[in-house]
Design a protein around this motif. Structure first.
Motif, PDB file in Angstrom:
ATOM      1  N   VAL A 198       9.304 -12.003  46.245  1.00  0.00           N
ATOM      2  CA  VAL A 198      10.073 -12.275  47.254  1.00  0.00           C
ATOM      3  C   VAL A 198      10.369 -10.896  47.440  1.00  0.00           C
ATOM      4  N   ALA A 199       9.339 -10.220  48.818  1.00  0.00           N
ATOM      5  CA  ALA A 199       9.205  -9.577  49.604  1.00  0.00           C
ATOM      6  C   ALA A 199      10.749  -9.110  49.262  1.00  0.00           C
ATOM      7  N   ALA A 200      10.565  -7.448  49.381  1.00  0.00           N
ATOM      8  CA  ALA A 200      11.815  -6.941  49.432  1.00  0.00           C
ATOM      9  C   ALA A 200      12.309  -6.796  50.656  1.00  0.00           C
ATOM     10  N   GLY A 201      13.845  -6.677  50.432  1.00  0.00           N
ATOM     11  CA  GLY A 201      14.804  -6.812  51.839  1.00  0.00           C
ATOM     12  C   GLY A 201      14.590  -8.100  52.193  1.00  0.00           C
ATOM     13  N   ALA A 202      14.393  -9.325  51.929  1.00  0.00           N
ATOM     14  CA  ALA A 202      14.581 -10.505  52.368  1.00  0.00           C
ATOM     15  C   ALA A 202      15.900 -10.991  51.880  1.00  0.00           C
TER      16      ALA A 202
END
Length: 317
Positions: A198-202
């Protein structure tokens, strides 16, 4: 020049790939859409090696290059048109295909040939450079395996496999998914799955399990929801994380319906297959080239590598 397109119907598939020669031409055009360029000297003139059907020799430096090198077809002794059919049957029908079904459909003499072909194709499905899940994601875990007596606690799994699952939120529907076998439901295992997928900040939606608590400190917008709070609001458990629970339910139905259960040592590649098919459910024919390894960053897998984990693992049903 662009790569050759992919067949969009079974009629077109049959017309375009009637024999090995047609398949070889498609492979050549897919590997070198702008014309052949020698990997050693970049010279563009080549000719086929008469005694080695799938090999071309550079006119300048004499280096020989196989059209199947780096794909799942590498060093295969199985006719090309059977590989093409296997990739088609694996990528396009909704439930996929088992080794028994593939053996029957292609008229293969040995079950082991069908089994190996499918496992090689599965290992071409996980691109190590794939994009992380984006924006808003539901995350949960599930067990793969039958009923096991004597377990205590909702996340005790005994010999069953624990699988972490993430699904993108796309309005009322779902985007892409990821599935990974994890050792346990600890914070290290679960946050590791999120960081890898999962992309950082999601924004990450989970239940209230303590293993997810570190996500906020790792830079995610973590939004846990407890089952107790859901019940107080008159919601069912599945309404907390509806998309990921739907994907998990469909995964278990697929494993039972198509494969009648799978062995523990190969579970991850079956998860890769389900994820691959789920993420391409709107464009299944586009998966055809990827399955043959024509655009994959994944190295081809040998039979010895496939069986290296040993034959003794119990089946997870």
């Amino acid at each position: 020049m662009p790569r050759p397109d992919f067949p969009r119907t079974i009629v077109e598939f049959q017309r375009r790939f009637p024999d090995d020669d047609a398949c070889m031409e498609y492979l050549f055009a897919s590997r070198w859409p702008d014309g052949f360029a020698c990997p050693r000297c970049s010279h563009g003139q080549t000719w086929p090696v008469a005694k080695r059907r799938l090999v071309w020799e550079c006119a300048a430096c004499r280096r020989q290059t196989s059209v199947t090198a780096g794909t799942v077809l590498h060093k295969t002794h199985t006719p090309l048109h059977l590989w093409f059919w296997a990739a088609y049957l694996m990528s396009t029908p909704t439930p996929g295909i088992s080794a028994v079904q593939l053996q029957r459909q292609l008229g293969l003499g040995r079950y082991e040939t069908a089994w190996t072909m499918l496992h090689k194709l599965r290992r071409a499905m996980a691109n190590p450079e794939r994009q992380h899940l984006l924006d808003e994601v539901e995350v949960d875990e599930c067990f793969v395996g039958g009923h096991e007596a004597g377990l205590r606690g909702g996340r005790a799994h005994g010999t069953k496999a624990l699988v972490a699952v993430g699904v993108e939120v796309r309005g009322a529907g779902s985007g892409r998914a990821r599935m990974v076998v994890v050792d346990d439901a600890s914070a290290a295992a679960l946050t590791g799955f999120v960081r890898d997928n999962v992309a950082a900040g999601a924004t990450v939606h989970t239940d209230a399990w303590r293993g997810y608590r570190p996500l906020t400190g790792l830079g995610y917008d973590h939004r846990p929801r407890s089952q107790r709070a859901a019940r107080a609001d008159g919601e069912g458990i599945d309404e907390i994380l509806p998309r990921v629970h739907r994907v998990i339910s469909n995964l278990k139905s697929w494993l039972q319906g198509t494969h009648r259960g799978v062995s523990g040592e190969h579970l991850q590649v079956y998860l890769n297959e389900y994820t691959f098919r789920f993420n391409r459910r709107h464009t299944p024919m586009a998966a055809f080239q990827t399955l043959l390894g024509l655009q994959s960053q994944q190295q081809p897998t040998t039979y010895r590598q496939i069986i290296a984990t040993g034959p003794g693992a119990a089946k997870l049903t």
